[in-house]
Each structure stands twice: as C-alpha cells, then as structure tokens.
Write a protein that holds these residues in place. Structure first.
Motif, PDB file in Angstrom:
ATOM      1  N   HIS A 453      -1.956  -5.074  14.538  1.00 49.82           N
ATOM      2  CA  HIS A 453      -2.900  -6.186  14.258  1.00 49.82           C
ATOM      3  C   HIS A 453      -4.247  -5.832  14.728  1.00 49.82           C
ATOM      4  CE1 HIS A 453      -5.267 -10.032  13.270  1.00 49.82           C
ATOM      5  NE2 HIS A 453      -4.665  -9.778  15.073  1.00 49.82           N
ATOM      6  N   THR A 454      -3.454  -5.938  16.389  1.00 44.53           N
ATOM      7  CA  THR A 454      -4.477  -5.331  17.550  1.00 44.53           C
ATOM      8  C   THR A 454      -5.160  -4.121  17.399  1.00 44.53           C
ATOM      9  OG1 THR A 454      -2.457  -5.703  19.129  1.00 44.53           O
ATOM     10  CG2 THR A 454      -4.312  -4.022  19.948  1.00 44.53           C
ATOM     11  N   ASN A 489      -0.759  -0.397  -1.438  1.00 50.01           N
ATOM     12  CA  ASN A 489      -1.189  -1.307  -1.221  1.00 50.01           C
ATOM     13  C   ASN A 489      -1.759  -1.382   0.103  1.00 50.01           C
ATOM     14  OD1 ASN A 489       1.438  -1.782  -0.293  1.00 50.01           O
ATOM     15  ND2 ASN A 489       1.751  -3.773  -1.270  1.00 50.01           N
ATOM     16  N   ASP A 490      -1.233  -0.735   0.706  1.00 51.39           N
ATOM     17  CA  ASP A 490      -1.423  -0.269   2.321  1.00 51.39           C
ATOM     18  C   ASP A 490      -2.476   0.603   2.866  1.00 51.39           C
ATOM     19  OD1 ASP A 490       0.281  -2.212   3.310  1.00 51.39           O
ATOM     20  OD2 ASP A 490       1.712  -1.591   2.994  1.00 51.39           O
ATOM     21  N   PRO A 540       6.499  -4.019   4.704  1.00 53.94           N
ATOM     22  CA  PRO A 540       6.422  -5.503   4.672  1.00 53.94           C
ATOM     23  C   PRO A 540       7.273  -6.062   4.695  1.00 53.94           C
ATOM     24  CG  PRO A 540       5.051  -4.382   2.696  1.00 53.94           C
ATOM     25  CD  PRO A 540       5.609  -4.047   3.315  1.00 53.94           C
ATOM     26  N   VAL A 541       8.646  -6.118   3.646  1.00 52.71           N
ATOM     27  CA  VAL A 541       9.093  -6.593   4.218  1.00 52.71           C
ATOM     28  C   VAL A 541      10.356  -5.953   5.529  1.00 52.71           C
ATOM     29  CG1 VAL A 541      11.883  -6.566   3.044  1.00 52.71           C
ATOM     30  CG2 VAL A 541       9.858  -6.252   1.319  1.00 52.71           C
ATOM     31  N   SER A 633       0.012  -7.252   1.117  1.00 55.77           N
ATOM     32  CA  SER A 633       0.487  -7.475   2.199  1.00 55.77           C
ATOM     33  C   SER A 633      -0.768  -7.849   3.043  1.00 55.77           C
ATOM     34  CB  SER A 633       1.651  -6.417   2.970  1.00 55.77           C
ATOM     35  OG  SER A 633       0.431  -4.955   3.651  1.00 55.77           O
ATOM     36  N   ILE A 634      -0.553  -8.539   4.188  1.00 59.97           N
ATOM     37  CA  ILE A 634      -1.510  -8.875   4.844  1.00 59.97           C
ATOM     38  C   ILE A 634      -1.648  -7.712   5.608  1.00 59.97           C
ATOM     39  CG2 ILE A 634      -0.178  -9.504   6.925  1.00 59.97           C
ATOM     40  CD1 ILE A 634      -3.009 -11.831   6.109  1.00 59.97           C
ATOM     41  N   GLN A 635      -0.711  -6.716   5.969  1.00 63.07           N
ATOM     42  CA  GLN A 635      -1.434  -5.584   6.755  1.00 63.07           C
ATOM     43  C   GLN A 635      -2.715  -4.571   4.996  1.00 63.07           C
ATOM     44  OE1 GLN A 635       2.200  -3.098   7.855  1.00 63.07           O
ATOM     45  NE2 GLN A 635       2.459  -4.948   9.411  1.00 63.07           N
TER      46      GLN A 635
END
Length: 833
Positions: A453-454, A489-490, A540-541, A633-635
């Motif tokens: 996230h950073t 998806n990433d 993500p998992v 995923s959120i990423q």
C-alpha cells in the motif's frame, strides 16, 4: 391605500392589475396591509370560487404584495394582515378538485405560506404563524402539507419552543403519512417528551416505510430520547435498534445510541450480546463501537466480564491495526476492574510482546486456564510466566534482508496505566492520545500488504533515496478498450498517456479501465508498479484480501448484475472528480461505442456533471469486475484508481472504498433511480440508446442509420411546424407568439409569422446552444407542461408545443441536431490541427 390598488381591488379591474408591477416597492409599501384586508373580503365572497376574474385579480395582487414585502423586508409590519388572510383560507375547501388542480383558496394559502414561513428566523412572525400553520396539516391538501412541513422543520431549528405546544398535532400528522415532519421531533422532544413517548411504538413501526433521510431523523429522535435515561423508552428502543443494526446505512448511528444506553443501563444490553457479536463479525468496521458496548457490559460484574472478554480477545487477534488500541484498552479496563480473572500476571501479559496477536494468544490461554480452574485460588507462583519482563526487548527478524526491529514496551505500558488511572477518562480512549515521542518508542511489525500500500502512496527519489509523500493523486480515469482476458487482475496496463483516438477492439462491446496518471505522480512509482517482483506481489488469498474474498463469494451475482444494469445505465468512458463550492462533483464523459460514419460522438463527448459521484464509481467498479474472469483484489490497479476517486468524494470519517463495496455490493435502488432521473433530465436518452444487437450504448445516428441520410441531407428539415414563443417576462400574464419553425442543418430557423412563407427572423445557431431543458412543472406554471427552453451563449428562448408528445419530438430532434453540430465542429478542428 395606493390609488392603483384601490382601482384594481375596488373595481376588480384585471386589465390594470399588471400595472402594479410598474410601481416601486417603497411607493406601495404603506398600502399593503389595507390591500390584504381588501383581498380577504373579495376571497370570502360567496361567488369567489366560480369567478375567474376575481381569482385572477387576487392572484396578481398577492404576488405583487408578497414581492414588495420581501424587497422592503417589512414582514413584521404586515405579518398580522397576512396571517389573518391565511387563516381565512381554512374556512374554505382546500382539497384539490382534480389532478394537480388546486382550489382558489389553496392557491392563496400556498402563496402566503412561502412569504410568511421563509421568515422562520424571526420569532415574532413565527409566534403568529405557527398556530395557524399546524392547522393546514390536516386539511387534505398534500402540496400545502408538504410545504408547511418544510417550513416547520426550519422553524424547529431556530425556535423549537414555538412548536412544542403543537407536538401532539405534529405526531398525528406523521402517523397519517407525513413523514417529513419526523425531522421536527428531535428538536421538540426536550420540551414535550410525553406525546412522543405515548406514540413511540407506532413511530418505530414506520421505519420500513420511510425514505433514508426520514429514517435518520427517527434515529436522531431515539438518540435524544436515550440521553434522557428513561427506562420505559430504553425498553422499547433496544429491540428495535438491534433489529435494524444489520442495515449498514444506519449501523453507525444505531451503535452510538446503544453506546449511550450502555453508559447508564448496560444490563439491558446483556441479552443482546450474541446478536451484536454476529453483526460485529459480519461487519468488521463496527468493531470499535462494539468493543465499547462489550466493555460497558463487562463492568457490571465478574460473571459478565468473563463472558465479554473472549469476544474482545478474539477480535484483538483478528482485527486490523487501527482497532487494536481500543480493544486492548477495553480488555485492560475490565481485567483491572476484576483482577482475579488474570491474576497478578496481567501486567506481564500486556508488556511481554510487541505483537497484538501474541498478547491475544496469551490472554486466551489464561482465560481458558481460569475457566477450568477450581474455585480455590492457586498461588500466583504456580502459573508459569517469565519472572521479570520489564527490561526485556524483543528482536524480530523476518529475513536476512530486513533490518532488526527493537521493540520497547515500557512506554506503551506506562501510557496504558496512566490513562487507566485517570478517573475522568478511564473508559474513553483514542489512538491519537499518544504523543509523538512515545510513538517513536513503539514500533510494530509491518505486513507485506502494508508495504504494498505504501508503494502506491509514496515514492523513493532516485537521487538521494529520501521518502517523499506524493501529494497529487490521480483524480481522473479513462475507460478504453483492452482485452481483459489477456490481463491478470493485478496486472492491468498502467500508462502515463492514453491515446483515446486509437481504434477500439471491435470484438469487445464494453470498455475496461485504463488509467491516466497525474503529471506529478513520481516516476519511481510507475517503475514499482510495472516491475513488481514476486516478493512484493502476492496472491490476495495469502494476505486475506477481504475485497477479493467478498467478490469471489459473489462473483456470479456481480457479473449478472453488471450485465443487467449495463442495459439501463451507461458506463462513462472517462470520470474526473472536481471540487465544487459545496462538495465535489463527478465529470463524466460518454462516447459512442460504434463510431459510425454519421456518429454524433466519435470526436466529441456527452458530458454529464453529477452531484452524486459515488453511485457512478460503484457502477464503474461492478462493470470493471464483469470484464475479468477472476475476482479483482484491492491491489488491482483498476481498483486502486477507483479507490482514489472514491476517497476524493469521501466525507471525513466515512467508510473506506473496500468497506463500502463489501457492505453494499450493489448500489441502492434509490441511488439508481436518481442516476436514471438525472440522465433523463439532461436528455441523455434523446441522443443515446442501448443496442441489444451490439450489446452496447450507441448514439442516435448509429442506432438509427436509416435516419442518418435524412438528417445529413443539406436543406432537408429534421422537423418543422408551429411553436409558441414566450415574449413576456411575467409568467402569470400568458402572452405567447405563434411562429413557424424549421430545424435543418446547423440552424433552428423561424419565420416572423405563423406561416412557412413568412419572412425569416434571426436563426439560432445550434453549435452555440449550451443546453435544452424542459420547463419544470410547478404550481405557478400550470400553463407550461409542454414548454421547453433553449440556452445559448447570450439568450434564453422559451417555446411551447401543441402537446407533450409534440414537445418530446422537438426536444429529441433539437438535441440530436445540437450534438451533430458540435460533432461537425470537433471534426473540423481535428482536421485543421
């Protein structure tokens, strides 16, 4: 009384009534009270309801009087006369005689209502008006009742005392269906709680029938009632609140009410703890408030403390870092109150590890030990714990490449003890209470997901290696077509510039997201995102990505929903979030997917400004997910950029993007209806339509190629016929001039007369038209249901067709012609460049 008023009202001379507007406000100000008395006499006559001349005279005179009162700010001087005329209307029938057809006295009452009650901040005026205003609530006129409710709500804000004496009437009006008045009840409850308490059960039963704003005001009422600490009210409230806690829309407000009740009546919540636990596990973002309720119940006695602690400890092990502080403080507060639960070693447990998971594990073990322990207490030295832990420092090493992190526990423990021993703040804590110096001494392990996230929020300078905050985040996304099946998806493409004029993949009927970076986005971030290594990109998992897991669980529903909603609501090609005076707005760009030869939007875009950006962002998110064979995923970069847009629209303290998407996977029907209504208001469906054959939204020309030849034939009119043009300023003086109009090429031509053969007047250049809108149906515009307006750079035209169907034909043709004119202009500019 002024001579002209005497003439118009005395002789009921309609021909001179319009001349009243030529007089200066100050010239007639002294005559207004006398004129109102004369109007009362005329309106009370036996033949007034059938005398159209008298009604027209009265309507014009009231409009002139109320205008003068507003301009001269003399409402207090003339309030008594206005209220007397207002009160006289109650003696007559106010029920509509037909559909949207007010009675003559209802029209008078409506005109006076706005003049009087817009002065809700003037107590002397409200003292006269409110006793009369509440009488209108039960007279069978919905429009009057709705307007009255609006003004009474405003009056409650500034002078609730004046409404308190009428609480019973207001409650009865609410129970009869006037839910708008619910916003008044929290203001009057302090003065008159008994009438509300008597009907509280009936009011709560209305919850499922209310719109969201009214539901919020009902909950506000309960919050005010809860603060009064009345046991009979609490008993009615709690089951209702628990039942509606599962509705994420109001969960935050409901929990605040329950926290208020827990502060003085915690036992009342004890039997509802299992339900609260279930809801807390389903909606993790509520855990902070849940912890305070569990903490309050746990302080009642040791038995309840032992039943509450396992839930708090289990959440300490599983929740994200932001909740750890409040959970730990609630646990410590309970165990300090009942020291026998953990024994003398409780101090050591809270000090012995930098990991909240480890603390939770130790607490769980100790709770299980004490649960199975016999009634006699064991000596403290039988429990195996390290003897002296004050000076211990733990070193954590993940790999050889990671720097060893030393953790100092003493500062954390001292702060806990200092706060726990302060009576005034023993049970209220905030993570922000730590000073900066103490934060430096407390270091926590960072997970890889935090590090990832950073990367998205910080960049490392290639020159000196300093960490620099990236202030300018992308506030715009483009949607252009790529093959979603070729991308994980990433690993969506991430480009600094997007050529939106590239030919689209014809095999795809919908666009997928391609992001455009802000100019100030550091170059290193681009490299990090494009050249991720297996170390920084994990499944993500593995990180328990909650959004990914949620989408995986609802994957088929999301895809099916996106397909269905895509037929009703178009997905924009580009979305930009811009700041406005009050809040932020979404600027949405729509283009045609086919881009045929006569396309209206191949070079230009249909631009829509929405005051409600979040439903559009949610629609784009669902649409984006429908393009991919695996859950996002959120990423995922597409999600990251949608989240950036979401955060720019987010009020302080509101739910995060991922939480909002999980809590309400699909937009609420009310939001979708609002989006649909907005598209209709801006006449979107005049120029766009969903093509079942193509499975995409296409412009009018691409959907109707057979009409393209006619529309584009020089000199061939798209539509022609008679329209009435409004040429007088005052709406109640209905003067319209009939003229013959022809819509052809880039112009709306009109003749000076009614015939096609009359000489031409100056045409309207369609490329200069800014917008075309239907004139709103208002009570004072009964003659304009078929009217529409054309706004150009320097003038506004108002036209009226013979009927609504004819008006719709003109509106669609004009919108198509305007879009075509602007498209031609865009093509000419492109060709020139």
């Amino acid at each position: 009384m002024h001579q002209l008023f005497r003439l118009v009202l005395g002789q009921k001379d309609l021909s001179r009534a319009g001349d009243l507007f030529s007089l200066d406000d100050s010239e007639i100000e002294d005559s207004l009270t006398e004129a109102l008395e004369q109007i009362k006499i005329i309106s009370s006559s036996s033949d007034y309801q059938t005398n159209n001349n008298d009604q027209a005279v009265v309507e014009i005179c009231i409009t002139r009087i109320t205008t003068a009162i507003r301009e001269t700010e003399s409402i207090e001087k003339h309030a008594k006369a206005l209220v007397r005329l207002w009160d006289s209307c109650l003696e007559h029938n106010l029920r509509p005689s037909g559909k949207d057809e007010d009675t003559p006295h209802a029209k008078i009452a409506s005109d006076i209502t706005s003049c009087i009650l817009q002065n809700y901040n003037r107590p002397p005026v409200m003292a006269l008006a409110i006793p009369i205003a509440v009488k209108f609530l039960h007279r069978g006129n919905k429009e009057l009742c709705r307007n009255m409710s609006n003004y009474l709500s405003l009056a409650a804000i500034t002078k609730a005392d004046l409404l308190a004496d009428h609480t019973d009437v207001i409650v009865k009006s609410i129970l009869q269906g006037n839910a708008m008045l619910l916003r008044v009840l929290p203001a009057v409850y302090e003065k008159q709680p008994q009438p509300i308490n008597r009907h509280l059960t009936e009011l709560l039963a209305l919850m499922s029938q209310l719109e969201q704003p009214e539901q919020y005001h009902l909950l506000r009422l309960l919050h005010v009632a809860a603060k009064r600490k009345q046991p009979e009210v609490v008993q009615k409230c709690i089951p209702f609140l628990i039942r509606h806690l599962k509705d994420s829309t109001h969960s935050d407000v409901i929990l605040n009410i329950l926290i208020e009740i827990a502060g003085y009546e915690p036992v009342a919540l004890n039997s509802f703890l299992p339900m609260l636990k279930e809801i807390g596990e389903r909606f993790p973002y509520l855990i902070g408030q849940m912890a305070r309720i569990y903490g309050a119940v746990g302080h009642v006695d040791e038995e309840r403390a032992r039943s509450c602690l396992p839930f708090l400890v289990s959440q300490l092990a599983s929740m994200e870092h932001s909740f750890h502080h409040i959970l730990l403080l609630e646990i410590k507060s309970i165990t300090d109150a009942f020291s026998s639960i953990l024994g003398p070693q409780s101090r050591d447990i809270f000090r012995m590890s930098n990991s909240f998971t480890a603390i939770a594990k130790l607490l769980t073990q100790q709770l299980e030990t004490t649960k199975t322990r016999s009634s006699r207490r064991k000596p403290s030295n039988e429990i195996e714990f390290p003897e002296k832990l004050e000076e211990i420092k733990f070193t954590v090493a993940e790999d050889d490449d990671h720097e060893k992190l030393q953790v100092k526990i003493q500062a954390f423990e001292d702060k806990i003890n200092a706060e726990s021993n302060t009576p005034s703040s023993m049970r209220r804590y905030s993570l922000g209470q730590f000073s900066k110096e103490e934060r430096k001494d407390i270091r926590f392990n960072r997970s890889k997901s935090l590090a990832l996230h950073t990367v998205l929020t910080k960049s490392v300078s290639s020159d000196d290696g300093e960490v620099v905050e990236s202030v300018d985040t992308p506030a715009s996304i483009f949607l252009s077509e790529i093959d979603p099946l070729s991308q994980g998806n990433d690993k969506l493409p991430f480009k600094a510039n997007s050529d939106r004029s590239q030919p689209r993949n014809s095999s795809l009927s919908h666009p997928s997201i391609m992001h455009t970076e802000s100019e100030n986005l550091p170059g290193t971030v681009k490299e990090n995102c494009q050249e991720e290594t297996p170390e920084t990109t994990a499944s993500p998992v593995e990180y328990q990505d909650k959004l990914y897991l949620h989408l995986k669980e609802n994957f088929s529903k999301v895809k099916a929903y996106a397909v269905e909603i895509g037929k009703k609501i178009p997905v924009p090609d580009q979305c930009t979030i811009e700041d406005s005076v009050r809040s932020c707005v979404a600027k949405l760009f729509f283009t045609c997917s086919l881009k045929g030869h006569y396309c209206l939007y191949s070079k230009s875009s249909f631009i829509l400004i929405s005051q409600e950006p979040q439903p559009w962002i949610q629609i784009m998110f669902l649409f984006q997910q429908s393009l991919f064979p695996e859950p996002l995923s959120i990423q995922s970069r597409s999600v990251q950029f949608l989240r950036t847009l979401w955060e720019k629209t987010q009020a302080e303290g509101a739910h995060s993007f991922e939480t909002a998407m999980m809590e309400s996977t699909f937009p609420q029907q009310k939001d979708l209806d609002q989006v649909q209504l907005h598209l209709e208001e801006v006449r979107f469906f005049d120029v766009f339509g969903f093509s079942e054959a193509a499975g995409a939204w296409q412009c009018f020309m691409c959907n109707n190629p057979e009409k393209a030849t006619v529309v584009n034939q020089d000199g061939q009119p798209l539509i022609e016929g008679k329209l009435k043009e409004k040429q007088v300023r005052w709406k109640f003086i209905k003067r319209w001039k009939t003229r013959y109009f022809t819509l052809a090429g880039n112009q709306l031509l009109f003749q000076k007369g009614k015939s096609k053969d009359d000489p031409d007047d100056s045409p309207i250049e369609l490329s200069k038209v800014q917008s075309v809108k239907v004139v709103a149906r208002k009570r004072r515009d009964r003659s304009l249901p078929r009217a529409f307006e054309i706004f150009t750079d320097n003038k506004t035209y108002v036209f009226k067709a013979k009927d609504e169907k004819n008006a719709e034909e003109w509106l669609q043709c004009i919108n198509v012609a305007v879009a075509q004119a602007k498209e031609r202009e865009s093509r000419e500019v492109t060709t020139y460049l």
